[in-house]
Scaffold this motif. Sequence first.
Motif, PDB file in Angstrom:
ATOM      1  N   LEU B  28       0.831  -1.208   0.000  1.00 56.40           N
ATOM      2  CA  LEU B  28       0.000   0.000   0.000  1.00 56.40           C
ATOM      3  C   LEU B  28       0.865   1.257   0.000  1.00 56.40           C
ATOM      4  O   LEU B  28       0.536   2.257  -0.634  1.00 56.40           O
ATOM      5  N   GLY B  32       0.776   4.315  -2.464  1.00 54.13           N
ATOM      6  CA  GLY B  32       0.538   5.648  -1.934  1.00 54.13           C
ATOM      7  C   GLY B  32       1.596   6.642  -2.363  1.00 54.13           C
ATOM      8  O   GLY B  32       1.347   7.840  -2.413  1.00 54.13           O
ATOM      9  N   LEU B  34       2.793   6.886  -5.314  1.00 59.06           N
ATOM     10  CA  LEU B  34       2.671   7.199  -6.749  1.00 59.06           C
ATOM     11  C   LEU B  34       2.416   8.665  -7.073  1.00 59.06           C
ATOM     12  O   LEU B  34       3.039   9.199  -7.978  1.00 59.06           O
ATOM     13  N   PRO B  35       1.485   9.367  -6.358  1.00 63.67           N
ATOM     14  CA  PRO B  35       1.237  10.759  -6.745  1.00 63.67           C
ATOM     15  C   PRO B  35       2.314  11.731  -6.266  1.00 63.67           C
ATOM     16  O   PRO B  35       2.282  12.888  -6.629  1.00 63.67           O
ATOM     17  N   VAL B  36       3.279  11.268  -5.476  1.00 60.56           N
ATOM     18  CA  VAL B  36       4.299  12.165  -4.925  1.00 60.56           C
ATOM     19  C   VAL B  36       5.354  12.486  -5.974  1.00 60.56           C
ATOM     20  O   VAL B  36       5.812  11.609  -6.690  1.00 60.56           O
TER      21      VAL B  36
END
Lengths: 258, 186
Positions: B28, B32, B34-36
Amino acid sequence: MVSFGRWWNRHGLQLAVILLVLGTVWLGRPAVAVLLRELYSRLVAPWQARPAVLEQLRDSRVLELEQRVSELQRQNQQLKTLVKYQQSLNLSTTSAPVIGRSPSHWWQQLLLAAGRAQGVGESGVVLAPGGVIGRVMSTTDHTSQVLLITDASSKVGVTLTRSRAMGILQGQGNDQPLLRFFDKDPNARVGDGVVTSTFSTVFPAGLPVGRIVSINWKATPAPEATVELYAPLDQVEWGVIQTYASTPRPEKLDQLGP
Amino acid sequence: MRLPLAPKNSINWGRNLLNGLITVVSALLCLGLLPVRLPGMELVGIGPDWPLLWVVTWSLRRTPLQGLVGGVVMGWLQDALTNPATGGLWPSHAVGLGLVGWLTARLEKDRLIQEDFISVALIVFAMAVVNETAMALQWSVLGSRPLTAVWTDHQRLALGSAVLSSLWAPIVYLPLSQWWKRQTLA
């Protein structure tokens, strides 16, 4: 039959476990995505609102305003000649910081820290300093995911402020979308401003988008122009989400998403 | 199963539970991230492919079937994050990541190559290219994007993803592989 029984004894449990895992994930994946996005928005909250790159944002803002003024003048002229000119524009807006980018390389998306709890609905229009940048695709309670107009699946009906030449702005996956003109011989020049057109069903008309940086006159069936967005997409830190109820029209010139 | 399992009468439930928890939380966490986009974590607008790193680490010491299942699970979850609204089946990250999981497990790394993070970085480099190619092939078959645009994008994305992911590979690989190795030895 006997051999199947033997195979089942040896591998049955393993198969059942695999099917159980795959089934659970398949059914639960939207929930997991919602959970992750919500958690993520809470975790990154302390690092938000950095006062960086203000200079460039201000430049973009000036360009946007210049564009708006010329667009308003043009519209005003038209209003004087037209008898019934009406546009339903609901001006409920929410501003939200950008907390994330595309979770996959093949999509151009943004994650904003405002969701249903802040009154953001799907198909909201997203603006940034410089003009329109995209449209809300999905929302959770405290986040909303924005499909940028540079995404390859995004198509927006646009028009040039100077000559009113119309076309479709299609994303190319990089920061310079392509404008496909309807006309075979459009009145267009490098530097012309591009705004959303009145025929657009998903965006309100007259929102500044960008300016033409090059034109390929040899493209078939009609010329194509490369457009540079006013909003610096890789540096956008805040988005303004505008709810927009699109009016149904016979011409459906643009669409977003597959 | 290549993993030596403990005898049935001595199953340590607490330890198994902890292992499961770490596996799920690490997966997870990779999703999580990924958008950073932090400075230095970005090349031509793309970041490292965290789910790919997790799948490669997962598959290195497991059977091809386990690798495939791990890849498909991560792929479906990444799909949900990318486009939760439509829930469309294609293009899916599960194709690429499933293939990556299966191929990585097939490499039988402990027999062929020395296990260190340099060889892992090489595997990640190759697998990132495999993953992006699987996606480009799906776009080509679907036909919703112009073919030339898909393959120009593919060059840029595959190279960027491969370079960044292999550079960031040790961050996911070292702690996770150490943990799983200790689990199998204990």
